[in-house]
Scaffold this motif. Sequence first.
Motif, PDB file in Angstrom:
ATOM      1  N   ALA A 186       0.346   6.350  13.150  1.00 14.51           N
ATOM      2  CA  ALA A 186      -1.038   5.985  13.423  1.00 14.51           C
ATOM      3  C   ALA A 186      -1.260   4.482  13.291  1.00 14.51           C
ATOM      4  CB  ALA A 186      -1.972   6.741  12.479  1.00 14.51           C
ATOM      5  N   ALA A 242      -3.026   9.166   4.430  1.00 14.63           N
ATOM      6  CA  ALA A 242      -3.990   9.150   5.530  1.00 14.63           C
ATOM      7  C   ALA A 242      -5.132   8.186   5.244  1.00 14.63           C
ATOM      8  CB  ALA A 242      -4.540  10.548   5.774  1.00 14.63           C
ATOM      9  N   GLU A 243      -5.594   8.167   3.991  1.00 20.11           N
ATOM     10  CA  GLU A 243      -6.701   7.271   3.666  1.00 20.11           C
ATOM     11  C   GLU A 243      -6.261   5.819   3.689  1.00 20.11           C
ATOM     12  OE1 GLU A 243      -7.889  10.803   1.210  1.00 20.11           O
ATOM     13  OE2 GLU A 243      -8.814   9.126   0.144  1.00 20.11           O
ATOM     14  N   TYR A 289       0.879  -1.166   0.000  1.00 21.27           N
ATOM     15  CA  TYR A 289       0.000   0.000   0.000  1.00 21.27           C
ATOM     16  C   TYR A 289       0.914   1.213   0.000  1.00 21.27           C
ATOM     17  CZ  TYR A 289      -4.324  -2.570   1.224  1.00 21.27           C
ATOM     18  OH  TYR A 289      -5.414  -3.381   1.223  1.00 21.27           O
ATOM     19  N   TRP A 328      -5.201  11.286 -11.313  1.00 18.34           N
ATOM     20  CA  TRP A 328      -4.893  11.585  -9.919  1.00 18.34           C
ATOM     21  C   TRP A 328      -3.423  11.354  -9.619  1.00 18.34           C
ATOM     22  CZ3 TRP A 328      -3.263   8.081  -6.128  1.00 18.34           C
ATOM     23  CH2 TRP A 328      -3.176   8.630  -4.839  1.00 18.34           C
ATOM     24  N   GLY A 364       1.458   5.252  -0.133  1.00 14.98           N
ATOM     25  CA  GLY A 364       0.987   6.625  -0.040  1.00 14.98           C
ATOM     26  C   GLY A 364       1.860   7.556  -0.859  1.00 14.98           C
ATOM     27  N   ARG A 365       2.918   7.007  -1.426  1.00 14.48           N
ATOM     28  CA  ARG A 365       3.788   7.793  -2.296  1.00 14.48           C
ATOM     29  C   ARG A 365       3.303   7.664  -3.727  1.00 14.48           C
ATOM     30  NH1 ARG A 365       9.720   8.632  -1.657  1.00 14.48           N
ATOM     31  NH2 ARG A 365       8.895  10.696  -1.221  1.00 14.48           N
ATOM     32  N   ALA A 422      -6.240   4.743   7.211  1.00  9.16           N
ATOM     33  CA  ALA A 422      -7.604   4.443   7.657  1.00  9.16           C
ATOM     34  C   ALA A 422      -8.061   3.099   7.095  1.00  9.16           C
ATOM     35  CB  ALA A 422      -8.565   5.548   7.206  1.00  9.16           C
ATOM     36  N   GLN A 423      -7.703   2.834   5.841  1.00  9.38           N
ATOM     37  CA  GLN A 423      -8.091   1.559   5.239  1.00  9.38           C
ATOM     38  C   GLN A 423      -7.437   0.391   5.973  1.00  9.38           C
ATOM     39  OE1 GLN A 423      -7.136   1.157   1.048  1.00  9.38           O
ATOM     40  NE2 GLN A 423      -8.540  -0.558   0.798  1.00  9.38           N
ATOM     41  N   ARG A 432     -11.013   7.330  13.159  1.00 10.12           N
ATOM     42  CA  ARG A 432     -12.162   7.246  12.269  1.00 10.12           C
ATOM     43  C   ARG A 432     -13.463   7.619  12.964  1.00 10.12           C
ATOM     44  NH1 ARG A 432     -11.190   1.639  11.784  1.00 10.12           N
ATOM     45  NH2 ARG A 432      -9.696   2.172  13.374  1.00 10.12           N
ATOM     46  N   ALA A 444      -6.421   0.308   9.034  1.00 10.68           N
ATOM     47  CA  ALA A 444      -7.063   0.169  10.338  1.00 10.68           C
ATOM     48  C   ALA A 444      -8.419  -0.518  10.196  1.00 10.68           C
ATOM     49  CB  ALA A 444      -7.230   1.546  10.974  1.00 10.68           C
ATOM     50  N   GLU A 445      -9.158  -0.181   9.127  1.00 14.03           N
ATOM     51  CA  GLU A 445     -10.481  -0.762   8.910  1.00 14.03           C
ATOM     52  C   GLU A 445     -10.372  -2.234   8.560  1.00 14.03           C
ATOM     53  OE1 GLU A 445     -13.211   0.008  10.193  1.00 14.03           O
ATOM     54  OE2 GLU A 445     -13.215   2.017   9.358  1.00 14.03           O
ATOM     55  N   ALA A 471       1.350   9.084   9.329  1.00 11.48           N
ATOM     56  CA  ALA A 471       0.501   7.959   8.938  1.00 11.48           C
ATOM     57  C   ALA A 471       1.072   6.654   9.482  1.00 11.48           C
ATOM     58  CB  ALA A 471       0.382   7.896   7.416  1.00 11.48           C
ATOM     59  N   LEU A 505      -9.848   3.768  -5.809  1.00 11.32           N
ATOM     60  CA  LEU A 505      -8.525   3.589  -5.193  1.00 11.32           C
ATOM     61  C   LEU A 505      -8.552   2.545  -4.085  1.00 11.32           C
ATOM     62  CD1 LEU A 505      -7.146   7.236  -4.871  1.00 11.32           C
ATOM     63  CD2 LEU A 505      -6.284   5.425  -6.346  1.00 11.32           C
ATOM     64  N   ARG A 534      -0.742  -0.752  -4.526  1.00 10.07           N
ATOM     65  CA  ARG A 534      -1.986   0.026  -4.559  1.00 10.07           C
ATOM     66  C   ARG A 534      -1.624   1.429  -4.110  1.00 10.07           C
ATOM     67  NH1 ARG A 534      -6.495  -3.134  -4.452  1.00 10.07           N
ATOM     68  NH2 ARG A 534      -7.644  -1.250  -3.996  1.00 10.07           N
ATOM     69  N   TYR A 535      -2.082   2.416  -4.859  1.00  9.14           N
ATOM     70  CA  TYR A 535      -1.727   3.788  -4.528  1.00  9.14           C
ATOM     71  C   TYR A 535      -2.910   4.521  -3.904  1.00  9.14           C
ATOM     72  CZ  TYR A 535       2.214   2.590  -7.421  1.00  9.14           C
ATOM     73  OH  TYR A 535       3.329   1.967  -7.938  1.00  9.14           O
ATOM     74  N   GLY A 536      -2.606   5.449  -3.034  1.00  5.82           N
ATOM     75  CA  GLY A 536      -3.656   6.253  -2.409  1.00  5.82           C
ATOM     76  C   GLY A 536      -3.001   7.351  -1.602  1.00  5.82           C
ATOM     77  N   ALA A 537      -3.830   8.170  -0.943  1.00  7.18           N
ATOM     78  CA  ALA A 537      -3.264   9.176  -0.053  1.00  7.18           C
ATOM     79  C   ALA A 537      -2.893   8.484   1.255  1.00  7.18           C
ATOM     80  CB  ALA A 537      -4.275  10.281   0.201  1.00  7.18           C
ATOM     81  N   LEU A 542     -14.762   3.235   2.700  1.00  9.30           N
ATOM     82  CA  LEU A 542     -14.301   2.609   3.948  1.00  9.30           C
ATOM     83  C   LEU A 542     -15.385   1.699   4.513  1.00  9.30           C
ATOM     84  CD1 LEU A 542     -12.337   5.457   5.771  1.00  9.30           C
ATOM     85  CD2 LEU A 542     -11.423   3.300   4.921  1.00  9.30           C
ATOM     86  N   PHE A 547      -6.057  10.638  12.505  1.00 11.58           N
ATOM     87  CA  PHE A 547      -6.091   9.238  12.105  1.00 11.58           C
ATOM     88  C   PHE A 547      -7.106   8.466  12.925  1.00 11.58           C
ATOM     89  CE2 PHE A 547      -2.012  10.823  10.791  1.00 11.58           C
ATOM     90  CZ  PHE A 547      -1.958  10.413   9.480  1.00 11.58           C
TER      91      PHE A 547
END
Lengths: 334, 495
Positions: free
Chosen positions: A90, A62-63, A31, B457, A33-34, A66-67, B203, A69-70, A87, B442, A57-60, B349, B201
């Motif tokens: 966290a 922080a998100e 995962y 993006w 974030g870069r 959160a993913q 939720r 953690a979820e 991040a 994403l 997999r790319y993303g921001a 999410l 961070f």
Amino acid sequence: MKGFTRVALSLLMLATALSACSGDGDGLTLYSGRAEVQVKPILEDFRKATGIKVSARYGASAELAAQIAEEGGGSRADVFWAQDAGALGAVDEAGLFGPAPASVSSVVDQKFRAPDDNWVGVSGRARVVVYDPRKVPAGELPDSVFALTDPKWKGRIGLAPTNGSFQSFVTAMLITVGEPRTRSWLQGIKANDPKTYPSNDLIVKAANGGQVDLGLVNHYYLFQLQSEIGPDKVIARNHYTAGTDPGALVNVAGVGILKSSKHQADAARFMEYLLSEPAQRHFADRNFEYPLRPGVPTAAGLPPLQSGQGPAINLGDLADLDQTLELLRQTGLL
Amino acid sequence: MAGAVAAAALLPVAYLLVRAGGGGWSAIADTLFLDRTGRLLVRSLSLAAAVSLASAVIGIALAWLTVRCDLPGRRMWRVVVALPLAVPSYVAAFAFVSNVPTLTGFLPTFAVLTLLSYPYVFLPVAAVLERVDPALEEAARSLGDGPATAFRRVTLRQVRPAAATGSLLVCLYVLSDFGAVSILRFDSFTRVIYQSYQSSFDRRPAAILGCLLLAFTLGILAAEARTRGRGRYYAAGRGAQRRPSLISLGRLRWVAVALPVAVVVLGLAVPLATTLRWLAESVQASVDLGRIGRAGGATALASVLGAGVTALAAIPVALLAARSRSRLAGVIERSAFVGHALPGVVVALSLVFFTVRFMNPLYQRLPVLIFAYLVLFLPLAVSSVYGSALQAPPVLDDVARSLGKRPREVFRTITAPLLAPGVAAGAALVFLTCLKELPATLLLGPTGFETLSTRVWSATQAGAFGDAALPALLLVAAGVLPTWLLTRRGRTTVS
């Protein structure tokens, strides 16, 4: 209409089959974030060196945090490569990282890794003052960001107050000099009527185009602009504030291995690779970042990291932005 | 069937309640009673109201001009004015900011969001106008109404349900948008939600705020339901429908054409020209056509599936809402709208949460992404199909039933052809919106699954703006075909 349903269902099944084929297999899942341009060449080199395939997999950041953690213990990720230490802090706090291999954590200066060694920085970036030499002679450049509240800078400063790296820098100031001094600095900056921008790169462009005289940014945006439009068209320059000034904060992009990963050994090899000399040279030469492996030179034109450059803080603490955001709002910068 | 669709659409709500409930009442109170929370909610609601109103005016005017008037080049405009919908809001906002860096706050955000979201009103209203029985308007004219009065009393009333639901979609979309508000720095409610992911961070605050947004959404939905009234929207008389004659605008048509020109220049040409300028200025941009082509294929696959599945799922919901006056039918239809008001990252999410726990093998596979599109965009299809369902006289079904046809046959031979324009319009609307979807793609797309919008993006994220130009152009180009098919379809079914 029934035929329509049938077509839709068979398309869906076809798609499932297709996506199953392109699935994970044996390789690692990262995962990231870069941004992809910064990551992909490294993954290819790693595969050439070790035969291990990494799917990203790319993303921001922080998100993605959160993913992860979820997903809890059921994460598909083996490794998380985040743009900033917050991040990583966290995810570590949620107890989802396992320890980094000692071969990795021993390489990196302890100020660029987690106190529990569960994540390790792989490349660094410094906060700098970008300036337009046509407007600001070298002798007038400030030694510290605290000098920027002087009225002589009125209307001449560019900021990106919504940007994460600006907020990290303010957080670092909060941690090192405390709330009252940070508040009065923010008030002083606000009184100087700064021009605000949505992102760092636009500040660098503005300094280069003469719209602002100086701006607070990360060091590498200047180099990015040079590769984007050609070095001869870039007049703006970076200036480094001195010593432990919060304006000289060095933050890192770093990685951690998920505890739930079923590919611990490969993930450890990947982490080792990121701190190996070829990868570190890549960060230095291609991204104009600071290599964090001692002995690897920085890119031409970029002064190497000084020991003790920037404030002495635990980078993982930059995760907590609540107070920073509150201060930025109260002082009207956000 | 409608109930199952509604239950699916409500999954994010269940997630929000689970997350928000985790911290007990004091955490909830702490988040809700921040003075900022209330202020930002008011700001977001005013932005949403302003954009909805402006979109309604522009959308209805454009639909009327392109469908009913002899506007120069009206068939071309009929396609082109729908295309700004395919432009991601962050691309448009960034294009404007990079041209004029001082753009910030309410007005620019309002303008950019209006330019990108009036097609939500335009497409369904145009679809309804294609099918309005001219006999109604002619009857009004023969009874002494002037063209303007006839338009107001008959035509406008016919398009009112479609325009109202269209504006509702705009309103919910604006509440959930993050791209434009973050780049144009308009402090809105979604920004607080995103910031609570980014700043702590944690939720839980995000979920509590999401619940609050949800509560207001339900209020808006209830208010909109009241405006619907109880009128009938189908012709009661006998006889085949004719194609309405075009209204001649005379010289005024050269003035009228300024409207589509203006919205297309600002909503489409400026963003695209700006990305092209980035490409021209860039010395390092690499044009990897094979890769862009693959991303185009992936986008087409996901968007076609998303549009097809969502449009089909919308049929039972919309039919039920149009035909039944029961309270349950209303609740089911309204619940379809919930996903559209929540920021995409919250919906994504919530599906991460449920898939990992209950459908693990499907996690990060295409079907879950398609399902996410369904949850996010179901209301776009429902509102379109609902518009058509209202125009389909239920008495036709009854007659067919009384003549001995089975329900299934009635649906196939009577209802389905009458719904077809609405289903097609809904599918096109969902397709155009899926093209640019980012947060769910994403988080939930298969690993390595690259769409045009994720290409755009990742290029902008890395500061390589030149690389964003071709995928952004292709995104808009991909919108041309469905919109064109849609307008053709409108013409053939009417004749």
